[in-house]
Design a protein around this motif. Structure first.
Motif, PDB file in Angstrom:
ATOM      1  N   ASP A 150      43.403 -15.664  56.813  1.00  0.00           N
ATOM      2  CA  ASP A 150      43.963 -16.633  57.761  1.00  0.00           C
ATOM      3  C   ASP A 150      44.455 -17.896  57.054  1.00  0.00           C
ATOM      4  O   ASP A 150      45.109 -18.736  57.670  1.00  0.00           O
ATOM      5  CB  ASP A 150      42.901 -17.021  58.801  1.00  0.00           C
ATOM      6  CG  ASP A 150      42.437 -15.829  59.625  1.00  0.00           C
ATOM      7  OD1 ASP A 150      43.271 -14.933  59.866  1.00  0.00           O
ATOM      8  OD2 ASP A 150      41.247 -15.792  59.996  1.00  0.00           O
ATOM      9  N   GLY A 151      44.136 -18.015  55.796  1.00  0.00           N
ATOM     10  CA  GLY A 151      44.569 -19.182  55.032  1.00  0.00           C
ATOM     11  C   GLY A 151      43.738 -19.330  53.782  1.00  0.00           C
ATOM     12  O   GLY A 151      42.574 -19.752  53.858  1.00  0.00           O
ATOM     13  N   PHE A 152      44.308 -18.964  52.667  1.00  0.00           N
ATOM     14  CA  PHE A 152      43.582 -18.998  51.393  1.00  0.00           C
ATOM     15  C   PHE A 152      43.693 -20.406  50.821  1.00  0.00           C
ATOM     16  O   PHE A 152      44.718 -20.782  50.255  1.00  0.00           O
ATOM     17  CB  PHE A 152      44.172 -17.961  50.441  1.00  0.00           C
ATOM     18  CG  PHE A 152      43.449 -17.856  49.122  1.00  0.00           C
ATOM     19  CD1 PHE A 152      42.122 -18.214  48.999  1.00  0.00           C
ATOM     20  CD2 PHE A 152      44.102 -17.369  47.995  1.00  0.00           C
ATOM     21  CE1 PHE A 152      41.454 -18.115  47.797  1.00  0.00           C
ATOM     22  CE2 PHE A 152      43.446 -17.253  46.785  1.00  0.00           C
ATOM     23  CZ  PHE A 152      42.119 -17.629  46.680  1.00  0.00           C
ATOM     24  N   LYS A 153      42.644 -21.199  50.976  1.00  0.00           N
ATOM     25  CA  LYS A 153      42.651 -22.574  50.497  1.00  0.00           C
ATOM     26  C   LYS A 153      41.846 -22.661  49.199  1.00  0.00           C
ATOM     27  O   LYS A 153      40.657 -22.362  49.186  1.00  0.00           O
ATOM     28  CB  LYS A 153      42.081 -23.520  51.552  1.00  0.00           C
ATOM     29  CG  LYS A 153      42.928 -23.594  52.815  1.00  0.00           C
ATOM     30  CD  LYS A 153      42.359 -24.589  53.809  1.00  0.00           C
ATOM     31  CE  LYS A 153      43.233 -24.676  55.055  1.00  0.00           C
ATOM     32  NZ  LYS A 153      42.693 -25.628  56.054  1.00  0.00           N
ATOM     33  N   VAL A 154      42.517 -23.079  48.150  1.00  0.00           N
ATOM     34  CA  VAL A 154      41.897 -23.126  46.826  1.00  0.00           C
ATOM     35  C   VAL A 154      41.302 -24.503  46.583  1.00  0.00           C
ATOM     36  O   VAL A 154      42.000 -25.519  46.683  1.00  0.00           O
ATOM     37  CB  VAL A 154      42.930 -22.814  45.728  1.00  0.00           C
ATOM     38  CG1 VAL A 154      42.274 -22.871  44.355  1.00  0.00           C
ATOM     39  CG2 VAL A 154      43.577 -21.455  45.961  1.00  0.00           C
ATOM     40  N   ASN A 155      40.023 -24.538  46.268  1.00  0.00           N
ATOM     41  CA  ASN A 155      39.421 -25.768  45.762  1.00  0.00           C
ATOM     42  C   ASN A 155      39.619 -25.744  44.250  1.00  0.00           C
ATOM     43  O   ASN A 155      38.984 -24.964  43.535  1.00  0.00           O
ATOM     44  CB  ASN A 155      37.928 -25.833  46.108  1.00  0.00           C
ATOM     45  CG  ASN A 155      37.291 -27.133  45.659  1.00  0.00           C
ATOM     46  OD1 ASN A 155      37.406 -27.528  44.501  1.00  0.00           O
ATOM     47  ND2 ASN A 155      36.614 -27.805  46.573  1.00  0.00           N
ATOM     48  N   THR A 156      40.513 -26.583  43.766  1.00  0.00           N
ATOM     49  CA  THR A 156      40.911 -26.499  42.360  1.00  0.00           C
ATOM     50  C   THR A 156      39.802 -26.889  41.396  1.00  0.00           C
ATOM     51  O   THR A 156      39.880 -26.580  40.201  1.00  0.00           O
ATOM     52  CB  THR A 156      42.154 -27.377  42.098  1.00  0.00           C
ATOM     53  OG1 THR A 156      41.892 -28.713  42.542  1.00  0.00           O
ATOM     54  CG2 THR A 156      43.361 -26.830  42.846  1.00  0.00           C
ATOM     55  N   GLN A 157      38.774 -27.569  41.894  1.00  0.00           N
ATOM     56  CA  GLN A 157      37.659 -27.936  41.023  1.00  0.00           C
ATOM     57  C   GLN A 157      36.666 -26.784  40.873  1.00  0.00           C
ATOM     58  O   GLN A 157      36.212 -26.490  39.767  1.00  0.00           O
ATOM     59  CB  GLN A 157      36.942 -29.169  41.576  1.00  0.00           C
ATOM     60  CG  GLN A 157      35.667 -29.548  40.831  1.00  0.00           C
ATOM     61  CD  GLN A 157      35.898 -29.924  39.375  1.00  0.00           C
ATOM     62  OE1 GLN A 157      36.990 -30.321  38.975  1.00  0.00           O
ATOM     63  NE2 GLN A 157      34.860 -29.786  38.553  1.00  0.00           N
ATOM     64  N   SER A 158      36.331 -26.125  41.962  1.00  0.00           N
ATOM     65  CA  SER A 158      35.253 -25.133  41.910  1.00  0.00           C
ATOM     66  C   SER A 158      35.720 -23.679  41.908  1.00  0.00           C
ATOM     67  O   SER A 158      34.965 -22.799  41.481  1.00  0.00           O
ATOM     68  CB  SER A 158      34.302 -25.347  43.091  1.00  0.00           C
ATOM     69  OG  SER A 158      35.003 -25.282  44.319  1.00  0.00           O
ATOM     70  N   HIS A 159      36.934 -23.393  42.361  1.00  0.00           N
ATOM     71  CA  HIS A 159      37.378 -22.003  42.503  1.00  0.00           C
ATOM     72  C   HIS A 159      38.224 -21.498  41.337  1.00  0.00           C
ATOM     73  O   HIS A 159      38.425 -20.282  41.211  1.00  0.00           O
ATOM     74  CB  HIS A 159      38.197 -21.834  43.790  1.00  0.00           C
ATOM     75  CG  HIS A 159      37.412 -22.079  45.039  1.00  0.00           C
ATOM     76  ND1 HIS A 159      38.017 -22.321  46.264  1.00  0.00           N
ATOM     77  CD2 HIS A 159      36.071 -22.131  45.263  1.00  0.00           C
ATOM     78  CE1 HIS A 159      37.077 -22.508  47.176  1.00  0.00           C
ATOM     79  NE2 HIS A 159      35.891 -22.403  46.590  1.00  0.00           N
TER      80      HIS A 159
END
Length: 473
Positions: A171-180
């Motif tokens: 439904d929406g792939f939101k990347v946490n650029t710090q942890s993912h």
């Protein structure tokens, strides 16, 4: 241009892309190609002694390169005919302390560079490349040098999370650029058992409580033919290992990383080389033909080697001053000069047609796109677009126009930076592409040919065309 020549240009682009995983490697490849055809390197730390009819280049930080050929009819105060592009692309760069250990895994700490489509970096076969500062002992003293490094094989990966553990991912792939976004390098158990690291005394000494995993340092050292404790520092980035290729059902596309903006870098460089390949090419040239490939465009160009630095002005000044002691002639030279700011353009996407307005939908195979923006996010004006369009018409080359929708933000290029900082006439152009800022982009084979031909024609004909244009008189 014959079909075989078209294939040759595209084949050369593929080779250039595959040799250039980083800005440092792109400059090294450009330098190699220039030297092979007789360009002479000059150094900014030294005095220059230039001659008309000769060809030169210099580098700054080994991530920016400027090449130029001086016409045989050149005199101080004459103009420079420049194509400018950039060597950098959005990527993941290793942090100063990249050693991360979590959950039984060795991970590599990275920071985002530029505005990348970070979700495209997941589940790719990644490696590292960049430059390394190494120490070499010479008796009681030591010397230090930078070396380029690239590990060809895949050594790490950013794995996605299983759909079962987050049913909302689609439904929406939101990347946490710090942890993912941390790539997995190895498991802790296998790293402990790795004999090459465990049996190497210097590696253990170097990496105990160090900033980077000893396994990674050992791999870099092996590639460079040195010991890990000789590595003083480095600038490395994660790179996709999948090679650039000509693809599509009819072989009409280039699939590759870093098309933005190595495609324009290559086309401008190859056009300069071929437009200065023989003495006859420069016999009637009264100006200086130049290509400037800058670093750090993706992050604003504010660095010692970016377009916001004095690199361009320094180049124009030093060339002019080699032929005169009259400082006023540089101002005249700038007003007689012309810059083509070449940066890839957004082709219309068949699945997102509403992102372009009806009258400005650049197509693949449609030729270079002239970029316009009333708010000066691009530096094109009526005079500069006419000049570029006129050259296209004389050579039966297609051109397109792009204006961003009024209800959408507009990107920018090195064009406005150089136009405002140097005072040079500028047109913003670029070959159309899809998947811009993805780890894997695409453009059309025909547009590689169109770009190369357009830039080459610009170098060969601008001096003559410019004499016919009257504006500030």
């Amino acid at each position: 241009m014959a079909e075989s020549e078209v294939s040759s240009v595209v084949s050369d682009l593929i080779n250039f892309l595959n040799a250039s995983p980083t800005a440092f490697h792109a400059v090294a490849e450009a330098r190699k190609r220039l030297e092979e055809v007789g360009y002479e390197q000059v150094f900014e730390r030294e005095d220059w002694k230039l001659e008309v009819g000769k060809r030169y280049f210099f580098t700054r930080n080994h991530s920016t390169i400027v090449a130029f050929a001086i016409g045989k009819k050149y005199v101080a105060g004459n103009g420079f005919h420049i194509v400018g592009a950039h060597t950098d692309s959005p990527c993941l760069k290793l942090k100063p302390i990249s050693k991360v250990t979590k959950g039984g895994y060795l991970e590599v700490g990275v920071q985002t560079y530029g505005s990348g489509l970070w979700h495209t970096w997941f589940d790719r076969d990644l490696t590292v490349a960049g430059r390394v500062i190494t120490r070499e002992e010479k008796g009681d003293s030591a010397s230090y040098s930078h070396q380029l490094v690239r590990i060809e094989e895949p050594i790490m990966r950013v794995p996605t999370l299983a759909i079962h553990l987050d049913r909302g991912l689609n439904d929406g792939f939101k990347v946490n650029t710090q942890s993912h976004l941390l790539p997995v390098l190895a498991t802790s158990i296998k790293a402990e058992l790795n004999k090459e690291v465990a049996e190497n005394g210097p590696a253990e000494k170097m990496t105990k409580n160090s900033r980077h995993h000893s396994l990674l340092l050992q791999m870099i050292a092996n590639k460079l033919g040195c010991q890990p404790d000789q590595i003083c520092d480095f600038e490395l980035q994660a790179c996709d290992t999948q090679p650039s290729i000509v693809a599509g059902a009819t072989k009409e596309f280039v699939f590759s990383g870093r098309l933005d903006n190595l495609c324009m870098s290559f086309c401008s460089l190859q056009a300069l080389i071929d437009a200065t390949s023989s003495e006859s090419e420069l016999v009637d040239e009264s100006g200086v033909r130049m290509v400037a490939l800058f670093d750090h465009e993706e992050v604003g160009s504010d660095s010692a080697q970016g377009a916001g630095s004095p690199v361009m002005l320094d180049a124009l000044s030093r060339v002019t001053n080699c032929f005169t002691s009259d400082s006023k002639l540089l101002t005249k030279a700038i007003q007689r000069s012309f810059l083509v700011s070449a940066d890839m353009a957004h082709a219309v996407h068949p699945n997102y047609m509403d992102k372009h307005e009806d009258n400005h939908q650049p197509k693949l195979h449609g030729g270079l796109v002239i970029k316009h923006n009333a708010n000066q996010r691009y530096a094109t004006n009526a005079v500069t677009s006419f000049i570029f369009r006129e050259i296209a018409m004389q050579h039966n080359l297609p051109v397109q126009d792009f204006v961003v929708r009024n209800d959408m933000p507009c990107g920018s290029t090195i064009g406005p930076i150089l136009a405002s900082g140097v005072g040079i006439r500028t047109v913003d152009v670029g070959a159309p592409q899809l998947s811009m800022h993805s780890i894997r982009e695409m453009c059309a084979v025909d547009d590689v040919k169109h770009s190369y031909e357009h830039f080459k024609a610009f170098f060969q004909e601008f001096s003559h065309l410019d004499t016919k244009i009257t504006v500030d008189m």
